[in-house]
Design a protein around this motif. Structure first.
Motif, PDB file in Angstrom:
ATOM      1  N   LYS A  11      16.792  -1.980 -24.323  1.00  0.00           N
ATOM      2  CA  LYS A  11      16.822  -0.814 -25.200  1.00  0.00           C
ATOM      3  C   LYS A  11      15.652  -0.937 -26.145  1.00  0.00           C
ATOM      4  O   LYS A  11      15.578  -1.873 -26.957  1.00  0.00           O
ATOM      5  N   ALA A  22      15.353  -3.778 -29.120  1.00  0.00           N
ATOM      6  CA  ALA A  22      16.705  -4.125 -29.581  1.00  0.00           C
ATOM      7  C   ALA A  22      17.439  -4.973 -28.550  1.00  0.00           C
ATOM      8  O   ALA A  22      18.198  -5.888 -28.902  1.00  0.00           O
ATOM      9  N   THR A  48      23.898  -3.076 -30.664  1.00  0.00           N
ATOM     10  CA  THR A  48      23.254  -2.265 -29.623  1.00  0.00           C
ATOM     11  C   THR A  48      23.845  -2.601 -28.268  1.00  0.00           C
ATOM     12  O   THR A  48      24.133  -1.704 -27.457  1.00  0.00           O
ATOM     13  N   ASP A  57      25.764   4.720 -25.751  1.00  0.00           N
ATOM     14  CA  ASP A  57      24.330   4.984 -25.774  1.00  0.00           C
ATOM     15  C   ASP A  57      23.793   4.576 -24.408  1.00  0.00           C
ATOM     16  O   ASP A  57      24.403   3.757 -23.715  1.00  0.00           O
TER      17      ASP A  57
END
Length: 223
Positions: A11, A22, A48, A57
């Motif tokens: 990410k 991340a 994350t 996400d």
């Protein structure tokens, strides 16, 4: 059997001089029924990672596979349904609906999916978590520890493939934290429930079956 796997998960936010990695190539495997703790400092990438594992996400690249389904192959609506059926969440701030009583909060995800709760299973969860006398209470009549128990019960009720717990003891005092962790461990064992917990606390992490450490977006050690 692995119930949760990631492969070369990345990410990346921004680009050039402002690029932040991340997650930087995370390979992870969690077995059915395992209780794993992901430990890292603030900014290490653990939150994350949790968002990627839960389909909250989407990664820049790499894959997340939950119960045999690769999340990136699912469109938004299908992902929402899959998440509701297969992934339970326990957050630091409980996320209970204030106008619903304890029982209504627990069964809400099942009802949103058009299903009916398995009452015998529900009774087991309520008994294990010591909520039998609180089912008619509204959340604001409960202590923080009791609210977190309700959140755990809600996560368990739909019989998800995995439960993701994000700093589940972050708002609790040390005694209540130990109680909640003991209950998470008991529910993991009693219901063969797979749990992945994010925490910054070494003490809390020690109660899991396995500790996974993340630094700068990479897995550095496996417990």
């Amino acid at each position: 059997m692995a119930i949760l796997e990631t492969c070369d998960l990345r990410k990346i936010y921004g680009s050039g001089d402002t690029e932040v990695r991340a997650l930087d190539g995370v390979d992870l495997s969690v077995e059915q029924g395992e209780f794993a703790a992901v430990v890292g400092t603030s900014g290490s990438g653990k939150s994350t990672l949790l968002h990627m594992l839960g389909g909250l996400d989407r990664p820049t690249s790499g894959t997340v596979t939950v119960d045999g389904r690769e999340l990136s192959t699912l469109k938004d609506e299908a992902l929402t349904i899959f998440r509701r059926r297969k992934i339970g969440f326990v957050f630091q701030n409980y996320n209970l609906v204030p106008v619903l009583n304890v029982y209504e909060n627990i069964v809400l995800p099942i009802q949103l999916d058009g299903g009916q709760p398995d009452q015998a299973y529900m009774d087991q969860i309520v008994e294990t978590l010591g909520l039998g006398s609180k089912l008619q209470n509204l959340p604001n009549n409960l202590s923080g520890g009791q609210q977190q128990r309700v959140a755990i019960a809600r996560a368990l009720a739909a019989k998800p493939a995995i439960i993701l717990a994000d700093e589940p003891t972050g708002n609790l005092d040390s005694k209540t934290s130990q109680d909640v962790m003991s209950l998470l461990k008991v529910t993991s064992q009693r219901f063969s429930q797979t749990i992945v917990m994010i925490t910054h606390s070494e003490e809390i992490a020690q109660m899991a079956d396995r500790i996974i450490r993340i630094e700068d977006g990479r897995i550095v050690t496996w417990g």
